[in-house]
Motif scaffolding. Structure first.
Motif, PDB file in Angstrom:
ATOM      1  N   GLY A  60      -0.484 -23.119  14.228  1.00 51.27           N
ATOM      2  CA  GLY A  60      -0.567 -21.707  13.851  1.00 51.27           C
ATOM      3  C   GLY A  60      -0.318 -21.474  12.365  1.00 51.27           C
ATOM      4  O   GLY A  60      -0.347 -20.335  11.911  1.00 51.27           O
ATOM      5  N   GLU A  61      -0.066 -22.538  11.613  1.00 49.05           N
ATOM      6  CA  GLU A  61       0.207 -22.362  10.174  1.00 49.05           C
ATOM      7  C   GLU A  61      -0.819 -23.139   9.334  1.00 49.05           C
ATOM      8  O   GLU A  61      -0.470 -23.792   8.348  1.00 49.05           O
ATOM      9  CB  GLU A  61       1.632 -22.822   9.844  1.00 49.05           C
ATOM     10  N   ASP A 322       5.575 -14.378   8.585  1.00 45.86           N
ATOM     11  CA  ASP A 322       4.618 -15.414   9.022  1.00 45.86           C
ATOM     12  C   ASP A 322       5.005 -16.802   8.496  1.00 45.86           C
ATOM     13  O   ASP A 322       4.172 -17.703   8.438  1.00 45.86           O
ATOM     14  CB  ASP A 322       3.188 -15.043   8.599  1.00 45.86           C
ATOM     15  N   SER A 386       7.631 -16.287  14.651  1.00 48.32           N
ATOM     16  CA  SER A 386       7.493 -16.886  15.975  1.00 48.32           C
ATOM     17  C   SER A 386       8.009 -18.317  16.059  1.00 48.32           C
ATOM     18  O   SER A 386       8.404 -18.766  17.093  1.00 48.32           O
ATOM     19  CB  SER A 386       6.023 -16.875  16.357  1.00 48.32           C
TER      20      SER A 386
END
Ligand code: FAD
Length: 393
Positions: A60-61, A322, A386
Motif C-alpha cells: 500500500g506504500e 499516509d 493504517s
C-alpha cells in the motif's frame, strides 16, 4: 540577532531534515538560519540510521517505496559531500541487510513481502536458512529462511548531526539555539518568525521542519497546519565486549510476527530497535518495551547475551496520515513544509533538502517527490494511519 537580516529563509527545527535543508540552502547561496532549542536531539537522535528502501517497502506504500529508492541513490554522493564539507566521518556503510524469519509463518510473510518488492522493481534475494547464516554467522540456528537486501545500507545518525552542524557553520548557516513561537505573516504572505525569547527574524520564506512538533507551531492558518503526530519508538544501544563476536551487517528479524533489527556500527556498538507506539508526546522508557525488544533480538542473534547494555533511548517519529512526508509549498505564500518523514527521515534527508532548496530557488521538483506536497491533505479529515503492522524503523 547575528543572522543576516532579512534572511532568504528561516528553517524551523534542526533535526536531520532542517539541518540538511539549511546546509544545502547555504551551499546554493541563500542566507539562511536554522532555529532549534536542541539541534539534532529529536527523533534524529533516537534513530538507527538504516537507509532501507527495500526493507521499508510495505504493502500500500508503492509511491513512498519509489521515493525511498530515489533517496537511497542520492546517499553516496550526499555522504561524500557532507564528509568533505564538514571534515568529519558519518559512518556511511554499504554492507547490505539480511532479513531472517524465525518460524514458518514468518517465512510466509517474508515471501509475500518479497513478491511485492520484486513487483515494484526492487531487488531482494530469497535465502535458505543456511544461506542466511553464511551471510551472517551470528544468526540463530533457529532461523528458517529469509532474504538479502544488498541495497539497504546505513549511516550513523548521530555523526550526521555533528557533521551537519560543522558543515552549516563552515557554509555560513546561522544556527540559533531557541524555539520559534510563531510564524509571522502579513496579507497572507510569510514575513518571518517570532522566537520564544521575544526576538523576531525577518525572512521571505519559512520552512517548517519541526518533526512531530510541526503542527503545534503558532501563527499557522488552520488550512496549512500539517497533520503530523508523534509515534514513539525505543532503541537500545549495546556493545560487544572484547573478544565477543561482532555482527557483519544489518540484521532484520521477524520473530513470531514481530519485527526487530540490529544495526552494527563500526565502533562495536549495535543499535537494536524499535517499538512503534501511539502514546502522544510521552517519552518514558518502559520496562516491558525493553524486555520485548531484547527478547526478540536475542532470538535472532543469541550472541548479544554477552553484550553490554549501554543505552535506552526513546524518540518521536513524525507520523503522517499516509505514512509519507509532506514536502513542498503551502497555500500561504513563502511557507514551505518539510515534515512527516515518519520511519524514514534519515533516508529521505538528502532528497528532501534538494527539493526544498529547489523550491526556495523558485524552481520545481521531480515527479517522484512532487506528489508528496502538503496540499494532498487540504480537504481531508485526518485520522490515524493504517500500518504497517508491527514493522518499524
Ligand atoms: C526509534 C526510531 C528509529 C528510527 N530509525 C530510523 C532509521 O533507521 N532510518 C530512518 O531513515 N529513519 C529512522 N527513524 C525516523 C527518523 O528518525 C525521523 O524520520 C527523522 O529523524 C525526522 O527528522 P526531523 O528533522 O523531521 O525531526 P526531528 O529529528 O524530531 O527534529 C525536529 C526538531 O524540531 C525542533 N523543534 C520542535 N519545535 C520547534 C520550534 N517551535 N522551534 C524550533 N525548533 C523546534 C526539535 O527540537 C527537533 O530538534 C527512526 C525514528 C525512531 C524514533
Amino acid at each position: 540577532m547575528s543572522a543576516r537580516d532579512p534572511l532568504d529563509a528561516v528553517v524551523v527545527g534542526g533535526g536531520v531534515i532542517g539541518l540538511s535543508i539549511g546546509w544545502r540552502a547555504a551551499c546554493s547561496g541563500l542566507a539562511v538560519a536554522v532555529i532549534d532549542p536542541t539541534p539534532g536531539h529529536g527523533s534524529t537522535w533516537a534513530a538507527a540510521g538504516m537507509l532501507g528502501p527495500v526493507g521499508e517497502a510495505h504493502f500500500g506504500e508503492d509511491r513512498l517505496a519509489l521515493l525511498n529508492v530515489a533517496a537511497a541513490r542520492q546517499w553516496p554522493a550526499f555522504a561524500r559531500d557532507l564528509e568533505e564539507a564538514s571534515n568529519r566521518a558519518i559512518g556511511y556503510v554499504a554492507s547490505g541487510t539480511v532479513l531472517a524469519a524465525m518460524d514458518a509463518s514468518d517465512r510466509r510473510v517474508i515471501d509475500d513481502v518479497l513478491t511485492f518488492q520484486t513487483d515494484l522493481g526492487l531487488s531482494p534475494r530469497r535465502l535458505s536458512s543456511r544461506e542466511c547464516r553464511e551471510l551472517e554467522p551470528l544468526l540463530s540456528p533457529g532461523v528458517v529462511g529469509g532474504a538479502e537486501f544488498p541495497d539497504d545500507h546505513q549511516v550513523d545518525n548521530r555523526l550526521i548531526v555533528d557533521a551537519l552542524l560543522a558543515a552549516s557553520d563552515r557554509s555560513g548557516v546561522t544556527v540559533i539555539i531557541d524555539e520559534v513561537s510563531a510564524v509571522n505573516s502579513k496579507d497572507g504572505r510569510v514575513t518571518g518568525v517570532t522566537l520564544r525569547n521575544g526576538g523576531t527574524l525577518d525572512s521571505g520564506a519559512v520552512v517548517v521542519a519541526a518533526g512531530c512538533w510541526s503542527g503545534g507551531l503558532g501563527g499557522l492558518p488552520h488550512q496549512v497546519i500539517p497533520p503530523v503526530r508523534p509515534v514513539k519508538g525505543l532503541t537500545l544501544r549495546v556493545r560487544a565486549s572484547k573478544g565477543t563476536p561482532v555482527l557483519t551487517r544489518i540484521v532484520r528479524g521477524l520473530v513470531h510476527g514481530k519485527s526487530c533489527y540490529l544495526v552494527p556500527r563500526e565502533d562495536g556498538t549495535v543499535v537494536i530497535g524499535a517499538t512503534m507506539e501511539e502514546k502522544g508526546f510521552d517519552l518514558t522508557v518502559q520496562v516491558g518495551s525493553v524486555h520485548d525488544l531484547l527478547r526478540d533480538a536475542r532470538a535472532v542473534i543469541p550472541a548479544i547475551d554477552e553484550y553490554e547494555l549501554i543505552e535506552t533511548t526513546t524518540g518521536l517519529r513524525p507520523g503522517s496520515p499516509d505514512n509519507a512526508p509532506l514536502i513542498g509549498r503551502t497555500s500561504m505564500e513563502g511557507l514551505f513544509m518539510a515534515t512527516g518523514h515518519y520511519r524514514n527521515g534519515i533516508l529521505l534527508a538528502p532528497v528532501t533538502a534538494d527539493a526544498v532548496v529547489s523550491l526556495l530557488d523558485g524552481k520545481g521538483v521531480s515527479d517522484v517527490i512532487g506528489s508528496f506536497g502538503p496540499d494532498r491533505f487540504d480537504s481531508q479529515q485526518v485520522g490515524p494511519p493504517s500500518g504497517p503492522v508491527g514493522v518499524g524503523t
